[in-house]
Enzyme design. Structure first.
Site, PDB file in Angstrom:
ATOM      1  N   VAL A   1      -9.117   7.122   8.538  1.00  0.00           N
ATOM      2  CA  VAL A   1     -10.477   7.623   8.313  1.00  0.00           C
ATOM      3  C   VAL A   1     -11.434   6.441   8.493  1.00  0.00           C
ATOM      4  CG1 VAL A   1     -11.976   8.909   6.742  1.00  0.00           C
ATOM      5  CG2 VAL A   1      -9.488   9.071   6.484  1.00  0.00           C
TER       6      VAL A   1
ATOM      7  N   TYR B   1       0.836  -1.212   0.000  1.00  0.00           N
ATOM      8  CA  TYR B   1       0.000   0.000   0.000  1.00  0.00           C
ATOM      9  C   TYR B   1       0.870   1.261   0.000  1.00  0.00           C
ATOM     10  CZ  TYR B   1      -3.692   3.274   1.420  1.00  0.00           C
ATOM     11  OH  TYR B   1      -4.565   4.336   1.488  1.00  0.00           O
TER      12      TYR B   1
ATOM     13  N   LYS C   1       0.976   4.454  -2.743  1.00  0.00           N
ATOM     14  CA  LYS C   1       0.681   5.856  -2.420  1.00  0.00           C
ATOM     15  C   LYS C   1       1.922   6.741  -2.601  1.00  0.00           C
ATOM     16  CE  LYS C   1      -3.763   5.535  -1.599  1.00  0.00           C
ATOM     17  NZ  LYS C   1      -4.763   6.212  -2.452  1.00  0.00           N
TER      18      LYS C   1
END
Ligand code: NJP
Length: 247
Positions: free
Chosen positions: A186, A153, A157
């Site tokens: 989030v 991941y 990014k």
């Protein structure tokens, strides 16, 4: 108000949150995701509540022909896009690099990196012609640093950060405004996707952290695009107050 905004991955979480805030601000919306039933429900809510035009269409950012169909289906009166939000993205698994599942790594690269390239290729010519507009890439604090178990991941990014910076320099004279937003944790469906629906593992991620809401990130995106034309907010980190580091 009166803007036209494209949001990828608008069927849940941050993308849906951005759609809601932009609808409140009277932006017309073009929303894409694979789960069209979710988009239909959102369209119903937003178009009646805010009197805006909402166009929805199936979109798989990993499939070039799906992206072509999405773009081709946009109605004539919504073609002059003002804001593009590259939001579709996901993490899969938490594995140390030596035990990574390479299919999961490929999938993250397909959605988070190649997907952004494909969407940009489709929409940038219009932005260049109109010589104005905002492109917002929803990146991550995982694009600024690495953490154990996040190699795949984080790599995707970091790639988003690199392409965003290069793009910003390419279009500085046009001028387009290019912004990368890097959120910390989030609360969305992100953790459920990451752990393949394992609720226990998904819940564990939030232990001790008062996570951001999708609305927190959406408000930030709304702030960025509402600045006067000569003001470009290029990079923005938004973290839960009590989150020390990405997980
Ligand atoms: O996650 P979630 P978020 N083609 O799972 C869509 C970044 N971020 O809102 O296709 C098109 O609720 C999917 O739609 P569907 C994260 O990396 C998050 O948190 O219908 N769309 C859904 O609408 C990502 O870039 C956190 O399944 C595709 C949406 O993506 C962005 O925030 C922290 C797709 C994902 O919604 C939104 O994620 C951070 C495809 N192939 C960055 N695949 C966080 N939540 O903690 C997926 O730093 N989608």
């Amino acid at each position: 108000s009166g803007r036209i905004t494209v949001i990828t991955g608008a069927s849940s979480g941050i993308g849906e949150g951005i759609a809601k805030v932009f609808a409140e601000n009277k932006s017309h919306l073009i929303l894409g995701a694979r789960r069209v039933d979710r988009l239909e429900a959102l369209k119903k809510d937003l178009s009646t509540a805010h009197g805006i035009k909402v166009f929805i269409h199936e979109l798989d950012v990993t499939d070039r022909s799906s992206v072509d169909r999405f773009v081709a289906a946009i109605p004539e009166d919504l073609k002059n896009v003002d804001v593009l939000v590259n939001n579709a993205g996901l993490a899969l698994g938490v594995k140390h690099a030596f035990e990574n599942d390479l299919d999961q790594v490929s999938q993250m690269i397909d959605v988070n990196v190649k997907g952004v390239f494909t969407i940009l290729k489709a929409f940038l010519p219009g932005f260049m012609e109109r010589k104005k507009g905002d492109i917002i890439n929803i990146s991550s604090v995982a694009g600024l640093e690495g953490y154990p178990g996040g190699s795949g991941y984080c790599a995707t990014k970091h790639a988003v950060q690199g392409l965003t910076e290069a793009l910003r320099k390419e279009v500085v004279a046009t001028p387009l405004r290019i912004c990368s937003i890097c959120p910390g944790l989030v609360e969305t469906e992100f953790s459920q996707v990451r752990f393949g629906g394992d609720q226990e593992k998904a819940k564990n991620v939030y232990k001790g952290i008062e996570a951001l809401t999708a609305a927190d990130v959406a408000d930030t995106v709304a702030y960025v695009v509402s600045r006067p034309a000569h003001v470009q907010i290029s990079d923005l980190v938004i973290m839960p107050t009590n989150q020390a580091a990405p997980t």
